[in-house]
Design a protein around this motif. Structure first.
Motif, PDB file in Angstrom:
ATOM      1  N   MET A 145      42.320  36.901  34.670  1.00 34.38           N
ATOM      2  CA  MET A 145      43.785  36.677  35.047  1.00 34.38           C
ATOM      3  C   MET A 145      44.466  35.549  34.613  1.00 34.38           C
ATOM      4  O   MET A 145      45.379  35.364  34.222  1.00 34.38           O
ATOM      5  CB  MET A 145      43.737  36.715  36.643  1.00 34.38           C
ATOM      6  CG  MET A 145      43.254  37.595  37.650  1.00 34.38           C
ATOM      7  SD  MET A 145      44.082  39.092  37.267  1.00 34.38           S
ATOM      8  CE  MET A 145      43.192  39.931  35.673  1.00 34.38           C
ATOM      9  N   ASN A 146      43.741  34.272  34.174  1.00 32.33           N
ATOM     10  CA  ASN A 146      44.027  33.239  33.716  1.00 32.33           C
ATOM     11  C   ASN A 146      44.564  33.645  32.125  1.00 32.33           C
ATOM     12  O   ASN A 146      45.559  32.896  31.801  1.00 32.33           O
ATOM     13  CB  ASN A 146      43.012  32.073  33.351  1.00 32.33           C
ATOM     14  CG  ASN A 146      42.450  31.402  34.615  1.00 32.33           C
ATOM     15  OD1 ASN A 146      43.459  31.429  35.493  1.00 32.33           O
ATOM     16  ND2 ASN A 146      41.391  31.093  34.617  1.00 32.33           N
ATOM     17  N   ARG A 147      44.255  34.904  31.487  1.00 34.60           N
ATOM     18  CA  ARG A 147      44.559  35.044  30.303  1.00 34.60           C
ATOM     19  C   ARG A 147      45.739  36.186  30.245  1.00 34.60           C
ATOM     20  O   ARG A 147      46.184  36.421  29.328  1.00 34.60           O
ATOM     21  CB  ARG A 147      43.444  35.775  29.400  1.00 34.60           C
ATOM     22  CG  ARG A 147      42.223  34.679  29.100  1.00 34.60           C
ATOM     23  CD  ARG A 147      41.226  35.181  28.385  1.00 34.60           C
ATOM     24  NE  ARG A 147      40.435  36.306  28.853  1.00 34.60           N
ATOM     25  CZ  ARG A 147      39.508  36.100  29.233  1.00 34.60           C
ATOM     26  NH1 ARG A 147      38.985  34.739  29.687  1.00 34.60           N
ATOM     27  NH2 ARG A 147      38.369  37.199  29.881  1.00 34.60           N
ATOM     28  N   ALA A 148      46.056  36.711  31.599  1.00 36.34           N
ATOM     29  CA  ALA A 148      47.301  37.651  31.469  1.00 36.34           C
ATOM     30  C   ALA A 148      48.684  36.893  30.917  1.00 36.34           C
ATOM     31  O   ALA A 148      48.810  35.659  31.231  1.00 36.34           O
ATOM     32  CB  ALA A 148      47.477  37.933  33.086  1.00 36.34           C
TER      33      ALA A 148
ATOM     34  N   GLU B  89      43.617  47.098  29.030  1.00 38.55           N
ATOM     35  CA  GLU B  89      42.404  46.621  28.514  1.00 38.55           C
ATOM     36  C   GLU B  89      41.771  45.978  29.834  1.00 38.55           C
ATOM     37  O   GLU B  89      40.433  45.916  29.967  1.00 38.55           O
ATOM     38  CB  GLU B  89      42.664  45.795  27.516  1.00 38.55           C
ATOM     39  CG  GLU B  89      42.814  46.486  26.063  1.00 38.55           C
ATOM     40  CD  GLU B  89      43.183  45.440  24.994  1.00 38.55           C
ATOM     41  OE1 GLU B  89      43.609  44.373  25.256  1.00 38.55           O
ATOM     42  OE2 GLU B  89      43.083  45.629  23.891  1.00 38.55           O
ATOM     43  N   MET B  90      42.386  45.097  30.639  1.00 39.50           N
ATOM     44  CA  MET B  90      41.940  44.551  31.921  1.00 39.50           C
ATOM     45  C   MET B  90      41.444  45.602  32.790  1.00 39.50           C
ATOM     46  O   MET B  90      40.382  45.482  33.461  1.00 39.50           O
ATOM     47  CB  MET B  90      42.969  43.792  32.460  1.00 39.50           C
ATOM     48  CG  MET B  90      43.551  42.396  31.682  1.00 39.50           C
ATOM     49  SD  MET B  90      44.558  41.302  32.445  1.00 39.50           S
ATOM     50  CE  MET B  90      44.520  39.834  31.527  1.00 39.50           C
TER      51      MET B  90
ATOM     52  N   PRO C 127      47.811  42.041  37.633  1.00 40.10           N
ATOM     53  CA  PRO C 127      47.199  42.993  36.773  1.00 40.10           C
ATOM     54  C   PRO C 127      45.897  43.695  37.534  1.00 40.10           C
ATOM     55  O   PRO C 127      45.496  44.639  37.036  1.00 40.10           O
ATOM     56  CB  PRO C 127      46.409  42.132  35.603  1.00 40.10           C
ATOM     57  CG  PRO C 127      47.168  40.899  35.565  1.00 40.10           C
ATOM     58  CD  PRO C 127      47.982  40.566  37.127  1.00 40.10           C
ATOM     59  N   VAL C 128      45.537  43.216  38.568  1.00 39.66           N
ATOM     60  CA  VAL C 128      44.587  43.724  39.303  1.00 39.66           C
ATOM     61  C   VAL C 128      45.135  44.924  40.194  1.00 39.66           C
ATOM     62  O   VAL C 128      44.371  46.122  40.146  1.00 39.66           O
ATOM     63  CB  VAL C 128      43.793  42.996  40.410  1.00 39.66           C
ATOM     64  CG1 VAL C 128      42.648  43.594  41.306  1.00 39.66           C
ATOM     65  CG2 VAL C 128      43.268  41.602  39.884  1.00 39.66           C
TER      66      VAL C 128
ATOM     67  N   ILE D 288      54.634  29.819  40.866  1.00 38.67           N
ATOM     68  CA  ILE D 288      53.876  31.026  40.798  1.00 38.67           C
ATOM     69  C   ILE D 288      53.149  31.367  41.831  1.00 38.67           C
ATOM     70  O   ILE D 288      52.515  30.648  42.335  1.00 38.67           O
ATOM     71  CB  ILE D 288      52.913  30.568  39.416  1.00 38.67           C
ATOM     72  CG1 ILE D 288      53.528  30.384  38.187  1.00 38.67           C
ATOM     73  CG2 ILE D 288      51.880  31.946  39.163  1.00 38.67           C
ATOM     74  CD1 ILE D 288      52.771  29.820  36.994  1.00 38.67           C
ATOM     75  N   THR D 289      53.493  32.622  42.255  1.00 40.87           N
ATOM     76  CA  THR D 289      52.728  33.479  43.405  1.00 40.87           C
ATOM     77  C   THR D 289      51.593  33.988  42.929  1.00 40.87           C
ATOM     78  O   THR D 289      51.433  34.404  41.751  1.00 40.87           O
ATOM     79  CB  THR D 289      53.799  34.495  43.939  1.00 40.87           C
ATOM     80  OG1 THR D 289      53.962  35.643  43.020  1.00 40.87           O
ATOM     81  CG2 THR D 289      55.205  33.734  44.163  1.00 40.87           C
ATOM     82  N   MET D 290      50.852  34.192  43.941  1.00 40.04           N
ATOM     83  CA  MET D 290      49.584  35.162  43.884  1.00 40.04           C
ATOM     84  C   MET D 290      49.805  36.407  43.378  1.00 40.04           C
ATOM     85  O   MET D 290      49.210  37.179  42.622  1.00 40.04           O
ATOM     86  CB  MET D 290      48.750  35.193  45.201  1.00 40.04           C
ATOM     87  CG  MET D 290      47.998  33.889  45.179  1.00 40.04           C
ATOM     88  SD  MET D 290      46.869  33.162  43.634  1.00 40.04           S
ATOM     89  CE  MET D 290      45.602  34.583  43.878  1.00 40.04           C
ATOM     90  N   GLY D 291      50.924  36.938  43.701  1.00 35.61           N
ATOM     91  CA  GLY D 291      51.354  38.302  43.401  1.00 35.61           C
ATOM     92  C   GLY D 291      51.366  38.325  41.850  1.00 35.61           C
ATOM     93  O   GLY D 291      51.027  39.141  41.029  1.00 35.61           O
ATOM     94  N   LEU D 292      52.142  37.322  41.092  1.00 35.05           N
ATOM     95  CA  LEU D 292      52.358  37.041  39.659  1.00 35.05           C
ATOM     96  C   LEU D 292      50.790  37.142  39.011  1.00 35.05           C
ATOM     97  O   LEU D 292      50.583  37.709  37.972  1.00 35.05           O
ATOM     98  CB  LEU D 292      53.180  35.946  39.288  1.00 35.05           C
ATOM     99  CG  LEU D 292      53.468  35.694  37.759  1.00 35.05           C
ATOM    100  CD1 LEU D 292      54.091  37.156  36.957  1.00 35.05           C
ATOM    101  CD2 LEU D 292      54.054  34.540  37.646  1.00 35.05           C
ATOM    102  N   PHE D 293      50.215  36.247  39.723  1.00 33.10           N
ATOM    103  CA  PHE D 293      48.846  35.811  39.305  1.00 33.10           C
ATOM    104  C   PHE D 293      47.931  37.233  38.943  1.00 33.10           C
ATOM    105  O   PHE D 293      47.114  37.389  37.811  1.00 33.10           O
ATOM    106  CB  PHE D 293      48.092  34.534  39.907  1.00 33.10           C
ATOM    107  CG  PHE D 293      46.925  34.203  39.347  1.00 33.10           C
ATOM    108  CD1 PHE D 293      46.690  33.597  38.042  1.00 33.10           C
ATOM    109  CD2 PHE D 293      45.556  34.572  39.907  1.00 33.10           C
ATOM    110  CE1 PHE D 293      45.621  33.220  37.587  1.00 33.10           C
ATOM    111  CE2 PHE D 293      44.565  34.192  39.408  1.00 33.10           C
ATOM    112  CZ  PHE D 293      44.335  33.374  38.260  1.00 33.10           C
ATOM    113  N   SER D 294      48.143  37.647  40.291  1.00 29.74           N
ATOM    114  CA  SER D 294      46.960  38.851  40.256  1.00 29.74           C
ATOM    115  C   SER D 294      47.292  40.196  40.140  1.00 29.74           C
ATOM    116  O   SER D 294      46.727  41.116  40.232  1.00 29.74           O
ATOM    117  CB  SER D 294      46.221  38.545  41.484  1.00 29.74           C
ATOM    118  OG  SER D 294      47.074  38.804  42.692  1.00 29.74           O
TER     119      SER D 294
END
Length: 338
Positions: free
Chosen positions: A106-109, A164-165, A138-139, A130-136
């Protein structure tokens, strides 16, 4: 022969514009008519919450975007057209994937890194706002794809990383829980190099963030007014113009036949006036969109019919998602005590 399953997500933010139509909606609807594929299209309303915290705007955009696809001819009988939030299994799969997804991934998103870089450049804390929504997210995107075991996900180049993720997460899950009989299909991305990217009123890429769009279903007078706002140079009628640097010509090319494109290219060489060129562009675009515009406006007056179409799609989607989530629950050990 097993049909390939193709999945496309549509974020429910903003009003669709000509760039969305040419670059995504029109080719997707054309592709959906291929009887050799199973087409899944979903309104990504959970994703919209990352960028928009205005409930009325999310609701309005969902309504407009659903009506747009239906008005433009998406056949809900031969496709699966649904709203993400109607499929509870997607959010459940999101958590299962979160538990096998490395934080480093996720750090590389790209979106997260861009937000961090912007904060650092302004001298702020790296994770400011930066919210957890933005961070995660890609999941969640991976869950959207893997929930339906999509084989192919059409994306722009900036979205390749997300597919790819999704592959990475699927491989990790399969390796941990179901190595002998993998439950999650590894998706492939598909980038169409020939899809047009329209320029906006100011010559930059047509984008809501630039405020340079031409909304798709403007009334005729408003459509004409917007087209007349397209930025042009100061060359007079009778002076040759370069079509390859012209937004007017670029949009013309996206709607015209090969013969019409050749004729307009010659007209540019012959010095067509900008007013005449824009008049012809309006007539061309309006002719393609007029019938769909009427259907779109009619659908907006019948919101229950839009909802019904989405619920039909959701029921078809759940026929896939419910059996798979049951298998995934068993795989991770969440099951009735026997």
């Amino acid at each position: 022969m097993t049909k390939q399953r193709v999945l496309t997500g549509i974020t429910t933010t903003g009003t669709p514009h000509l760039g969305n139509y040419v670059g995504a909606i029109r080719p997707a609807i054309e592709a959906s008519r291929d009887t050799d594929i199973e087409s899944f299209y979903f309104l990504a309303d959970y994703h919209a919450l990352i960028k928009c915290q205005d409930p009325a705007a999310v609701q309005q955009s969902t309504r407009e975007i659903a009506a747009t696809w239906l008005a433009l001819g998406l056949d809900v009988n031969s496709t699966v057209f649904y709203r993400q939030s109607d499929i509870a299994e997607i959010t459940e799969l999101t958590w299962l994937l979160t538990c096998v997804c490395a934080k480093g991934l996720m750090n590389r998103a790209h979106a997260y890194k861009a937000a961090v870089d912007a904060n650092v450049a302004e001298g702020e804390d790296a994770d400011k706002a930066i919210t957890m929504g933005l961070f995660s997210y890609p999941v969640l995107m991976a869950a959207d794809i893997l929930m339906f075991n999509a084989n192919v996900v059409p994306v722009g180049k900036d979205q390749i990383q997300h597919v790819e993720m999704a592959r990475d997460m699927a491989q990790r899950f399969n390796h941990i829980y179901c190595k002998k009989e993998p439950l999650l299909t590894l998706p492939n991305y598909q980038v169409d190099e020939h899809v047009a990217v329209l320029q906006g009123l100011d010559g930059r890429k047509m984008s809501k963030s630039y405020g340079n769009t031409i909304p798709l279903f403007l009334p005729e007078k408003q459509l004409k007014k917007h087209i007349n706002k397209i930025k042009t140079n100061l060359l007079e009628p009778g002076e040759a113009k370069d079509p390859d640097t012209s937004t007017v010509f670029q949009i013309w090319q996206a709607f015209a036949t090969a013969e019409q494109t050749a004729d307009m290219r010659q007209a540019f060489a012959d010095g067509i006036g900008w007013g005449d060129a824009k008049k012809q562009l309006f007539e061309l675009v309006n002719a393609e969109l007029a019938e769909a515009r009427e259907q779109y406006n009619d659908l907006l007056e019948r919101p229950a019919d839009i909802e019904e179409a989405l619920q039909v799609g959701a029921e078809k989607a759940r026929q896939v998602s419910q059996p798979l989530i049951a298998q995934l629950r068993e795989a991770v050990g969440i099951a009735p005590i026997r």
